[in-house]
Design a protein around this motif. Structure first.
Motif, mmCIF file in Angstrom:
data_model
loop_
_atom_site.group_PDB
_atom_site.id
_atom_site.type_symbol
_atom_site.label_atom_id
_atom_site.label_comp_id
_atom_site.label_asym_id
_atom_site.label_seq_id
_atom_site.Cartn_x
_atom_site.Cartn_y
_atom_site.Cartn_z
ATOM 1 N N GLN A 83 0.826 -1.201 0.000
ATOM 2 C CA GLN A 83 0.000 0.000 0.000
ATOM 3 C C GLN A 83 0.865 1.257 0.000
ATOM 4 O O GLN A 83 0.571 2.218 -0.701
ATOM 5 N N LYS A 84 1.950 1.231 0.775
ATOM 6 C CA LYS A 84 2.834 2.401 0.858
ATOM 7 C C LYS A 84 3.458 2.749 -0.483
ATOM 8 O O LYS A 84 3.687 3.915 -0.775
ATOM 9 N N ILE A 85 3.740 1.731 -1.309
ATOM 10 C CA ILE A 85 4.348 2.012 -2.618
ATOM 11 C C ILE A 85 3.300 2.184 -3.714
ATOM 12 O O ILE A 85 3.643 2.389 -4.865
ATOM 13 N N GLY A 86 2.028 2.077 -3.351
ATOM 14 C CA GLY A 86 0.961 2.291 -4.319
ATOM 15 C C GLY A 86 0.546 1.066 -5.103
ATOM 16 O O GLY A 86 -0.155 1.181 -6.108
ATOM 17 N N TYR A 87 0.935 -0.113 -4.664
ATOM 18 C CA TYR A 87 0.556 -1.346 -5.347
ATOM 19 C C TYR A 87 -0.691 -1.902 -4.665
ATOM 20 O O TYR A 87 -0.634 -2.847 -3.896
ATOM 21 N N SER A 88 -1.838 -1.298 -4.970
ATOM 22 C CA SER A 88 -3.076 -1.647 -4.275
ATOM 23 C C SER A 88 -3.553 -3.062 -4.593
ATOM 24 O O SER A 88 -4.149 -3.713 -3.735
ATOM 25 N N ALA A 89 -3.297 -3.564 -5.789
ATOM 26 C CA ALA A 89 -3.702 -4.931 -6.124
ATOM 27 C C ALA A 89 -2.948 -5.943 -5.249
ATOM 28 O O ALA A 89 -3.535 -6.912 -4.766
ATOM 29 N N GLY A 90 -1.666 -5.716 -5.058
ATOM 30 C CA GLY A 90 -0.875 -6.596 -4.187
ATOM 31 C C GLY A 90 -1.332 -6.508 -2.744
ATOM 32 O O GLY A 90 -1.413 -7.517 -2.046
ATOM 33 N N ALA A 91 -1.652 -5.291 -2.307
ATOM 34 C CA ALA A 91 -2.145 -5.107 -0.941
ATOM 35 C C ALA A 91 -3.471 -5.837 -0.757
ATOM 36 O O ALA A 91 -3.665 -6.528 0.249
ATOM 37 N N LYS A 92 -4.352 -5.713 -1.731
ATOM 38 C CA LYS A 92 -5.658 -6.377 -1.650
ATOM 39 C C LYS A 92 -5.493 -7.892 -1.610
ATOM 40 O O LYS A 92 -6.107 -8.579 -0.784
ATOM 41 N N ARG A 93 -4.678 -8.424 -2.500
ATOM 42 C CA ARG A 93 -4.440 -9.873 -2.550
ATOM 43 C C ARG A 93 -3.852 -10.378 -1.236
ATOM 44 O O ARG A 93 -4.276 -11.398 -0.688
ATOM 45 N N THR A 94 -2.892 -9.634 -0.691
ATOM 46 C CA THR A 94 -2.250 -10.039 0.560
ATOM 47 C C THR A 94 -3.221 -9.925 1.728
ATOM 48 O O THR A 94 -3.244 -10.795 2.613
ATOM 49 N N ASN A 95 -4.049 -8.881 1.739
ATOM 50 C CA ASN A 95 -5.067 -8.744 2.779
ATOM 51 C C ASN A 95 -6.045 -9.914 2.737
ATOM 52 O O ASN A 95 -6.447 -10.436 3.787
ATOM 53 N N GLU A 96 -6.430 -10.351 1.545
ATOM 54 C CA GLU A 96 -7.330 -11.493 1.406
ATOM 55 C C GLU A 96 -6.667 -12.772 1.916
ATOM 56 O O GLU A 96 -7.305 -13.583 2.589
ATOM 57 N N THR A 97 -5.412 -12.942 1.597
ATOM 58 C CA THR A 97 -4.675 -14.112 2.095
ATOM 59 C C THR A 97 -4.642 -14.110 3.612
ATOM 60 O O THR A 97 -4.905 -15.136 4.253
ATOM 61 N N LEU A 98 -4.349 -12.964 4.191
ATOM 62 C CA LEU A 98 -4.284 -12.854 5.649
ATOM 63 C C LEU A 98 -5.650 -13.088 6.278
ATOM 64 O O LEU A 98 -5.762 -13.790 7.285
ATOM 65 N N ALA A 99 -6.688 -12.544 5.710
ATOM 66 C CA ALA A 99 -8.032 -12.705 6.261
ATOM 67 C C ALA A 99 -8.486 -14.164 6.248
ATOM 68 O O ALA A 99 -9.259 -14.583 7.107
ATOM 69 N N ASN A 100 -7.987 -14.938 5.295
ATOM 70 C CA ASN A 100 -8.379 -16.344 5.178
ATOM 71 C C ASN A 100 -7.395 -17.306 5.822
ATOM 72 O O ASN A 100 -7.566 -18.515 5.720
ATOM 73 N N LEU A 101 -6.384 -16.791 6.481
ATOM 74 C CA LEU A 101 -5.361 -17.633 7.089
ATOM 75 C C LEU A 101 -5.916 -18.347 8.314
ATOM 76 O O LEU A 101 -6.503 -17.724 9.194
ATOM 77 N N ASN A 102 -5.733 -19.631 8.365
ATOM 78 C CA ASN A 102 -6.157 -20.437 9.508
ATOM 79 C C ASN A 102 -5.030 -21.393 9.883
ATOM 80 O O ASN A 102 -5.061 -22.568 9.572
ATOM 81 N N ASP A 103 -4.037 -20.856 10.537
ATOM 82 C CA ASP A 103 -2.869 -21.626 10.946
ATOM 83 C C ASP A 103 -2.808 -21.572 12.470
ATOM 84 O O ASP A 103 -2.748 -20.482 13.040
ATOM 85 N N PRO A 104 -2.844 -22.707 13.151
ATOM 86 C CA PRO A 104 -2.894 -22.697 14.617
ATOM 87 C C PRO A 104 -1.553 -22.317 15.260
ATOM 88 O O PRO A 104 -0.853 -23.145 15.824
ATOM 89 N N THR A 105 -1.192 -21.053 15.133
ATOM 90 C CA THR A 105 0.048 -20.570 15.729
ATOM 91 C C THR A 105 -0.256 -19.362 16.593
ATOM 92 O O THR A 105 -1.319 -18.740 16.485
ATOM 93 N N LEU A 106 0.694 -18.984 17.422
ATOM 94 C CA LEU A 106 0.545 -17.800 18.249
ATOM 95 C C LEU A 106 0.404 -16.556 17.378
ATOM 96 O O LEU A 106 -0.428 -15.695 17.654
ATOM 97 N N GLU A 107 1.191 -16.480 16.319
ATOM 98 C CA GLU A 107 1.124 -15.330 15.433
ATOM 99 C C GLU A 107 -0.269 -15.181 14.831
ATOM 100 O O GLU A 107 -0.824 -14.099 14.750
ATOM 101 N N GLN A 108 -0.856 -16.310 14.405
ATOM 102 C CA GLN A 108 -2.192 -16.268 13.827
ATOM 103 C C GLN A 108 -3.196 -15.792 14.868
ATOM 104 O O GLN A 108 -4.045 -14.959 14.588
#
Length: 135
Positions: A83-108
């Motif tokens: 987002q900071k560099i203006g690549y909104s498509a990459g930001a959107k794709r990465t946000n979707e990946t993060l929103a759908n992440l289901n990994d049983p870790t502390l970070e998740q």
């Protein structure tokens, strides 16, 4: 927990102290170079990306964060860096990946639920999801 993982976690926690963060990153780099362990390499890339992001070196941070795409902290920073560099498509794709992440870790457990909640709220910054590191 592996020693390199402790160093990576500690580094992320101490990004406000640039000298300490750089010292820990150098230590993690040395540990990674002396092993043939893919997990330590991923931890290094995530930590290096976090340090570079905190220094506002987004292009350089992206190259490291893209190597650590199974870590929720790295994904959150990657979306924000895009987002900071203006690549909104990459930001959107990465946000979707993060929103759908289901990994049983502390970070998740620490990152994803708050990210999902923010994604549903109009008051949250939907692009970067409030990712920030003190600088």
């Amino acid at each position: 927990m592996f020693e390199w993982q402790q160093v990576a976690d500690y580094l992320r926690a101490t990004l406000h102290n640039k000298e300490l963060a750089k010292s820990n990153l150098e230590r993690l780099a040395a540990m990674t170079e002396s092993s043939n362990d893919k997990l330590s390499e991923l931890a290094y890339h995530g930590a290096a990306g976090a340090v570079l992001f905190s220094e506002r070196k987004y292009d350089q941070a992206i190259s490291h964060l893209e190597e650590d795409t199974n870590n929720p902290f790295s994904l959150k920073l990657l979306a924000a860096a895009y987002q900071k560099i203006g690549y909104s498509a990459g930001a959107k794709r990465t946000n979707e990946t993060l929103a759908n992440l289901n990994d049983p870790t502390l970070e998740q457990a620490l990152v994803v639920p708050a990210f999902r909640k923010c994604g549903d709220a109009a008051s949250c910054n939907g692009n970067a999801k409030s990712a920030s590191l003190k600088h």
